[in-house]
Design a protein around this motif. Structure first.
Motif, PDB file in Angstrom:
ATOM      1  N   ASN A  37    -125.954 -26.459  45.352  1.00 20.48           N
ATOM      2  CA  ASN A  37    -125.037 -27.017  46.492  1.00 20.48           C
ATOM      3  C   ASN A  37    -125.803 -26.768  47.725  1.00 20.48           C
ATOM      4  O   ASN A  37    -126.078 -25.830  48.156  1.00 20.48           O
ATOM      5  N   PHE A  38    -125.204 -27.702  48.843  1.00 22.00           N
ATOM      6  CA  PHE A  38    -125.522 -27.369  50.029  1.00 22.00           C
ATOM      7  C   PHE A  38    -124.484 -26.350  50.525  1.00 22.00           C
ATOM      8  O   PHE A  38    -123.107 -26.434  50.224  1.00 22.00           O
ATOM      9  N   ARG A  39    -124.638 -25.683  51.562  1.00 17.08           N
ATOM     10  CA  ARG A  39    -123.898 -24.720  52.147  1.00 17.08           C
ATOM     11  C   ARG A  39    -124.263 -24.680  53.816  1.00 17.08           C
ATOM     12  O   ARG A  39    -125.282 -24.930  54.061  1.00 17.08           O
ATOM     13  N   CYS A  40    -123.129 -24.420  54.536  1.00 13.38           N
ATOM     14  CA  CYS A  40    -123.289 -24.113  55.688  1.00 13.38           C
ATOM     15  C   CYS A  40    -123.638 -22.849  56.268  1.00 13.38           C
ATOM     16  O   CYS A  40    -123.817 -22.530  57.640  1.00 13.38           O
ATOM     17  N   ASP A  41    -123.502 -21.939  55.187  1.00 16.23           N
ATOM     18  CA  ASP A  41    -123.846 -20.536  55.424  1.00 16.23           C
ATOM     19  C   ASP A  41    -124.800 -20.018  54.369  1.00 16.23           C
ATOM     20  O   ASP A  41    -124.593 -19.612  53.512  1.00 16.23           O
ATOM     21  N   PRO A  42    -126.035 -20.893  54.565  1.00 13.73           N
ATOM     22  CA  PRO A  42    -126.874 -20.805  53.284  1.00 13.73           C
ATOM     23  C   PRO A  42    -127.474 -19.394  53.110  1.00 13.73           C
ATOM     24  O   PRO A  42    -127.683 -18.659  53.972  1.00 13.73           O
ATOM     25  N   ASN A  43    -127.731 -18.913  51.799  1.00 11.23           N
ATOM     26  CA  ASN A  43    -128.399 -17.728  51.347  1.00 11.23           C
ATOM     27  C   ASN A  43    -129.965 -18.043  50.890  1.00 11.23           C
ATOM     28  O   ASN A  43    -130.706 -17.107  50.323  1.00 11.23           O
ATOM     29  N   LEU A  44    -130.233 -19.301  50.846  1.00 12.23           N
ATOM     30  CA  LEU A  44    -131.621 -19.699  50.587  1.00 12.23           C
ATOM     31  C   LEU A  44    -132.085 -20.678  51.614  1.00 12.23           C
ATOM     32  O   LEU A  44    -131.470 -21.330  52.400  1.00 12.23           O
ATOM     33  N   VAL A  45    -133.357 -20.723  51.477  1.00  8.74           N
ATOM     34  CA  VAL A  45    -134.228 -21.588  52.437  1.00  8.74           C
ATOM     35  C   VAL A  45    -135.277 -22.231  51.743  1.00  8.74           C
ATOM     36  O   VAL A  45    -135.648 -21.784  50.592  1.00  8.74           O
ATOM     37  N   VAL A  46    -135.619 -23.663  51.834  1.00 10.19           N
ATOM     38  CA  VAL A  46    -136.615 -24.392  51.135  1.00 10.19           C
ATOM     39  C   VAL A  46    -137.647 -24.357  51.858  1.00 10.19           C
ATOM     40  O   VAL A  46    -137.928 -24.454  53.244  1.00 10.19           O
ATOM     41  N   ARG A  47    -138.853 -24.184  51.027  1.00 14.89           N
ATOM     42  CA  ARG A  47    -140.133 -24.180  51.574  1.00 14.89           C
ATOM     43  C   ARG A  47    -141.181 -24.926  50.572  1.00 14.89           C
ATOM     44  O   ARG A  47    -141.130 -25.098  49.653  1.00 14.89           O
ATOM     45  N   PRO A  48    -142.252 -25.425  51.276  1.00 14.92           N
ATOM     46  CA  PRO A  48    -143.259 -26.018  50.599  1.00 14.92           C
ATOM     47  C   PRO A  48    -143.820 -25.209  49.289  1.00 14.92           C
ATOM     48  O   PRO A  48    -144.024 -24.082  49.977  1.00 14.92           O
ATOM     49  N   LEU A  49    -144.481 -25.554  48.401  1.00 11.95           N
ATOM     50  CA  LEU A  49    -145.137 -24.851  47.421  1.00 11.95           C
ATOM     51  C   LEU A  49    -146.448 -25.356  47.173  1.00 11.95           C
ATOM     52  O   LEU A  49    -146.594 -26.309  47.235  1.00 11.95           O
ATOM     53  N   LYS A  50    -147.249 -24.279  46.998  1.00 15.82           N
ATOM     54  CA  LYS A  50    -148.678 -24.490  46.325  1.00 15.82           C
ATOM     55  C   LYS A  50    -148.782 -23.768  44.925  1.00 15.82           C
ATOM     56  O   LYS A  50    -147.958 -22.981  44.480  1.00 15.82           O
ATOM     57  N   SER A  51    -149.628 -24.223  44.280  1.00 20.42           N
ATOM     58  CA  SER A  51    -150.169 -23.803  42.858  1.00 20.42           C
ATOM     59  C   SER A  51    -151.413 -23.676  42.808  1.00 20.42           C
ATOM     60  O   SER A  51    -152.274 -24.223  43.433  1.00 20.42           O
ATOM     61  N   TYR A  52    -151.861 -23.254  41.391  1.00 21.36           N
ATOM     62  CA  TYR A  52    -153.223 -23.080  41.205  1.00 21.36           C
ATOM     63  C   TYR A  52    -153.969 -24.285  41.200  1.00 21.36           C
ATOM     64  O   TYR A  52    -155.182 -24.554  41.643  1.00 21.36           O
ATOM     65  N   PHE A  53    -153.242 -25.308  40.734  1.00 22.69           N
ATOM     66  CA  PHE A  53    -153.941 -26.724  40.672  1.00 22.69           C
ATOM     67  C   PHE A  53    -153.742 -27.643  41.815  1.00 22.69           C
ATOM     68  O   PHE A  53    -154.463 -28.544  41.988  1.00 22.69           O
TER      69      PHE A  53
END
Length: 275
Positions: free
Chosen positions: A201-217
């Motif tokens: 869920n969305f939260r105004c006091d977040p404990n997660l942050v979203v980042r782009p991912l890379k992978s082997y492929f």
């Protein structure tokens, strides 16, 4: 279980072909009806008997053993069924193919965020008010700051398809991720096809942050992929959440949907009121 998941995906594709102008929710209902009637022929019995509802306890746990499910009892004491969706443990291309690297590059031995679900998580029913509850995600183990938690998995779609889907069903927009630029050529839609990340869920006091991912492929990071990372230390049992639009400066700049997270800090209300 892989057969069950594949069958669900085929049923959804069939429903989309049969009802191209229906909303995503309506197409999922058509897919469930198809599966429950067992209309596919010449397949093993266990392959023919599957349900989009049953898959939360069967397919999900089998495909992602780090995910567990708490009891789902609503505010009134009634059992609450999960929303309809097709579970996927990795990104699914719809009308956009993953871009290939422009040239061969040395690939690091280990790239962070390559796995779909890294930390143990728990799906649970969280109470929004005295009469309503929604699905959310808790940490099922202690998570340290900056640790990769899980990927946000959905369908890889084009801008044209994203616009078509959101016009047909407004709620789809709540589950769409984009690169964050006006020229985005890829979107991730986690409404109909998703993993556990879509329940965060969305939260105004977040404990997660979203980042782009890379992978082997995809060492260049050209494929539209996102992951959740711990913004701070998270204890087992804490609900995890992220800020939908970190750049919002006015309460209704990005959305006219009310936020129900109820975030507080030392008795002070921190909830912005709007997503």
């Amino acid at each position: 279980d892989w057969a069950t998941a594949t069958r669900q995906m085929v049923a959804l594709w069939w429903a989309r072909a049969a009802r191209p102008h229906a909303s995503a929710e309506a197409q999922l209902r058509v897919a469930r009806g198809l599966l429950e009637r067992g209309r596919f022929e010449n397949v093993p019995g266990e392959f023919a008997q599957c349900s989009l509802v049953q898959q939360l306890r069967d397919v999900l746990v089998s495909l992602d053993p780090k995910v567990e499910i708490a009891s789902a009892v609503g505010p009134g004491g009634q059992s609450v069924e999960p929303p309809l969706f097709v579970y996927a443990s990795e990104q699914v291309s719809f009308d956009v193919l993953p871009p290939l690297p422009r040239k061969q590059k040395p690939v690091p031995a280990q790239l962070p965020g390559a796995a779909g679900v890294e930390k143990k998580l728990r799906l649970f029913l969280t109470k929004c008010s005295e009469s309503s509850a929604v699905w959310g995600v808790q940490a099922a183990e202690d998570i340290r700051q900056d640790d990769f938690v899980c990927e946000y998995v959905g369908e890889l779609i084009s801008p044209e398809e994203e616009g078509r889907r959101t016009r047909l069903h407004e709620r789809v927009g709540d589950y769409v991720f984009e690169r964050g630029s006006a020229s985005s050529d890829q979107f991730v839609d986690g409404f109909a096809v998703r993993n556990v990340g879509a329940f965060i869920n969305f939260r105004c006091d977040p404990n997660l942050v979203v980042r782009p991912l890379k992978s082997y492929f995809d060492p260049d990071g050209r494929w539209c992929r996102f992951g959740f990372f711990a913004k701070k230390d998270i204890k087992e049992g804490d609900e995890v959440g992220y800020l939908r639009d970190p750049g919002a400066t006015t309460r209704r700049k990005y959305s006219e949907k009310k936020c129900l997270c109820g975030a507080t800090e030392r008795g002070e209300v921190k909830c912005r009121g709007w997503l």
